[in-house]
Design an enzyme around this catalytic site. Structure first.
Site, PDB file in Angstrom:
ATOM      1  CG  ASP A  92      -1.680   1.216   1.462  1.00 32.65           C
ATOM      2  OD1 ASP A  92      -2.400   1.628   0.536  1.00 32.65           O
ATOM      3  OD2 ASP A  92      -1.580   1.810   2.551  1.00 32.65           O
ATOM      4  CG  ASP A 113      -1.712   7.813   0.600  1.00 28.73           C
ATOM      5  OD1 ASP A 113      -0.987   8.814   0.661  1.00 28.73           O
ATOM      6  OD2 ASP A 113      -2.367   7.499  -0.405  1.00 28.73           O
ATOM      7  CB  SER A 120      -2.068   3.371  -3.761  1.00 30.98           C
ATOM      8  OG  SER A 120      -2.590   4.510  -3.115  1.00 30.98           O
ATOM      9  CB  ALA A 121      -7.309   3.811  -2.161  1.00 29.45           C
TER      10      ALA A 121
END
Length: 220
Positions: free
Chosen positions: A13, A15, A114-115
């Site tokens: 991931d 953040d 990542s989103a």
């Protein structure tokens, strides 16, 4: 921790996992939402950590409908502000460089999922000099659902050509942990909030205080 198939790929991931960016997301969200009369507390923002920003915006719009700016405009303003804040005052989290180096040296496949929007991912991994550590960068921004839905992890494993059960996800949030486990991946959690002993972490395969404790041999 080593039960099941051996790990053949590590998917990070971004953040809160690679960069100390979660507090900066909160600053940006507080500032931008304030421009439309929505005041968010830290506790309120903690509840949405790990969600895709468009889903965060849609959620708060249902709670506090505003006028004057579209959700798309709020989205762009928050993302622009976060990129600026991370470049100005953000930093790589402890152990990130060594953890990436361990994975690269091992010959395992490596990716980022990542989103965050792709333009933000590209800007920040380049800014911090770690772009070349990853074979693949994937944004969940275009998936039908963001984390905790497993879509971005399933797609990233598919791009790597590795079954999800042979992947290790490295995450910081509960929503990310749920996404990884729903994809049938192992998950190493380095919590950005909640502390090491939060009962929600019970489904993680390993919980570390930070990535300086990361040992790839644990996943051999």
């Amino acid at each position: 921790m080593n039960a099941g198939p051996a790990v053949k790929a590590v998917i990070f991931d971004m953040d809160g996992t690679l960069f100390d960016s979660e507090p900066l997301w909160q600053i940006a969200e507080f500032e931008v939402f304030s421009t439309v009369g929505v005041t968010l507390t830290k506790e309120m923002m903690h509840s949405t950590i790990g969600l895709r920003i468009d889903e965060v915006i849609a959620y708060w719009f249902t709670q506090f409908p505003w006028t004057g700016k579209s959700q798309e405009q709020i989205h762009d303003e928050i993302v622009d502000r976060v990129i600026g804040l991370v470049q100005e005052r953000g930093s790589l989290l402890p152990g990130v460089v060594d953890a990436l180096a361990q994975v690269r040296a091992s010959g395992l496949r490596i990716a980022l999922a990542s989103a965050s929007p792709m333009r933000m991912i590209e800007d920040l991994v380049t800014h911090f000099g770690i772009r070349d550590a990853f074979e693949i960068l994937r944004s969940g921004a275009d998936d039908s659902h963001g984390k905790p839905h497993p879509a971005v992890y399933i797609r990233t494993a598919g791009d790597l050509g590795i079954p999800t059960v042979e992947c290790l996800a490295v995450e910081d949030s509960f929503n990310g942990l749920l996404a990884a486990k729903a994809a049938r991946m192992k998950c190493l959690l380095v919590p950005s909030v909640g502390g090491l002993h939060d009962p929600r972490w019970g489904i993680a395969d390993q919980v570390l205080e930070n990535l300086t404790e990361f040992k790839l041999v644990d996943w051999g």
